[in-house]
Write an enzyme that holds these catalytic residues in place. Sequence first.
Site, short mmCIF file in Angstrom:
data_model
loop_
_atom_site.label_atom_id
_atom_site.label_comp_id
_atom_site.label_asym_id
_atom_site.label_seq_id
_atom_site.Cartn_x
_atom_site.Cartn_y
_atom_site.Cartn_z
N HIS A 90 1.26 0.00 -1.01
CA HIS A 90 -0.15 -0.26 -0.73
C HIS A 90 -0.63 -1.56 -1.39
O HIS A 90 -1.76 -1.65 -1.85
CB HIS A 90 -1.02 0.92 -1.18
CG HIS A 90 -0.70 2.20 -0.47
ND1 HIS A 90 -1.16 2.49 0.80
CD2 HIS A 90 0.04 3.27 -0.85
CE1 HIS A 90 -0.72 3.67 1.17
NE2 HIS A 90 0.02 4.17 0.19
N ASN A 116 -4.12 8.92 3.79
CA ASN A 116 -3.66 7.94 4.77
C ASN A 116 -4.44 8.12 6.07
O ASN A 116 -5.28 9.02 6.18
CB ASN A 116 -2.16 8.12 5.05
CG ASN A 116 -1.29 7.63 3.92
OD1 ASN A 116 -1.57 6.62 3.29
ND2 ASN A 116 -0.21 8.35 3.65
N TYR A 163 0.77 8.36 -9.78
CA TYR A 163 -0.31 7.42 -9.52
C TYR A 163 -0.98 6.96 -10.81
O TYR A 163 -1.18 5.76 -11.03
CB TYR A 163 -1.33 8.04 -8.56
CG TYR A 163 -0.91 7.89 -7.11
CD1 TYR A 163 0.29 8.46 -6.67
CD2 TYR A 163 -1.67 7.20 -6.19
CE1 TYR A 163 0.71 8.33 -5.36
CE2 TYR A 163 -1.27 7.07 -4.88
CZ TYR A 163 -0.08 7.63 -4.46
OH TYR A 163 0.33 7.48 -3.17
#
Length: 484
Positions: free
Chosen positions: A54, A127, A337
């Site tokens: 990303h 997404n 993350y």
Amino acid sequence: MTNNRLTTSWGAPVGDNQNSITAGNRGPTLLQDVHLLEKLAHFNRERVPERVVHAKGAGAHGFFEVTNDVTKYTKANLFSEVGKRTPLFIRFSTVAGENGSADTVRDPRGFAVKFYTEEGNYDIVGNNTPVFFIRDAIKFPDFIHTQKRDPQTHLKNPNAVWDFWSLSPESLHQVTILMSDRGIPATLRHMHGFGSHTFKWTNAEGDGVWIKYHFKTEQGVKNISPEVAAQIAGENPDYHTEDLFNAIEKGDFPAWKLYVQIMPLEDANTYKWDPFDVTKVWSQKDYPLIEVGRMVLDRNPENYFAEVEQATFSPGTLVPGIDVSPDKMLQGRLFAYHDAHRYRVGANHQALPINRAKNEVKNYQRDGQMRFDDNGGKSVYYEPNSLGGPTETPENKQAAYPVSGVAESVAYDHNDHYTQAGDLYRLMTEEQRAHLVSNIVAAMKPVERDDIKLRQIGHFYKADPEYGTRIAEGLGLAVPAEVK
């Protein structure tokens, strides 16, 4: 008169920003020119490491407004009453490409929303597709390696892509979506968004439900052909970024309706699909969409780096009333993350303006690089303590769910990777099927080994015989006899 003096990073006025200090007209340059040294040293450090995935993205500010009462399902303050507005920031992105790659490549789009709620930040990190390629986080690094560059040629490697997919049949559903017309959105405004994973909502009484998030674009879904996408990529690789910025700048504010699917907790044990398998969807006939609210984007960032590049999202950024599920892919993301942001931006990334909660943050985390607030001041710095420091609130514990079994490496119980992909194929018009087959054939032709192609053809055939046969014919191959 406004003071508009140029200063150094430590606030001193700069007398000359055009000429460095030298020994005479021809130099050499003197080490005493501390302004020059600071400028060059800072310039060398202007780029933080780009995201592993990303990397290429665009963002905007906006708000979320509740339009339907869902308090019987969740105590989250974000959804506490109809009409309540919560500020938010969203980042759209491609997945595999580098920061300078084209916006219009065939790739899933990241759809990450940060809600600045009164009980802390809440992130939905999804997404533009309701499913994903894999369902266990242990496969994620390998999968992303196949989407990146070959270590020898430094080129994208279709052999690796299709070898991995053909050996990971759970990817078939997402591959079918990716290779369909939906694989290249016309703009970031003309696509849906999904939380993808299953989450748990818990109400004030402690009762829970499993949920899935669906953001439905009010602009309508629009896609572009591979030919148009390739042309735009060459002429304006930042097309999606520019389109979003310009739309907001002229007051054409994009909006999405947020819906959830709600599943009673007990249904998880009897539903025809494992509800925690992110490669599968829940039928909307079984669990219809329930409206929650409306998201509107109405303000562009003032500074791309400070707001879009430094924005950090994680599905582990949770608030009371919203909990996680046993989804194995989600469980891995809860660590990965936050850890990626600690590496890329720093241990104090949550304190940056774009990431900082609107309510007061009180904890015992101290120090670390780039600590730019008062670092807790002189307050107590450990817990438990008898000095009146912040304490836990048991009513805000994450909701419990039962677990059982033996600690071992185990796969999901359900291994039908073909029915939902086949259903999707059969829902398509003939024109959409033709586009899908053409896109897949074009993507697989560069694969050098026929055994990889045949293995993947077998998956397509198991999803739908016509699906596999048409791709085999397009590649000049026959469907393997053992799958017929």
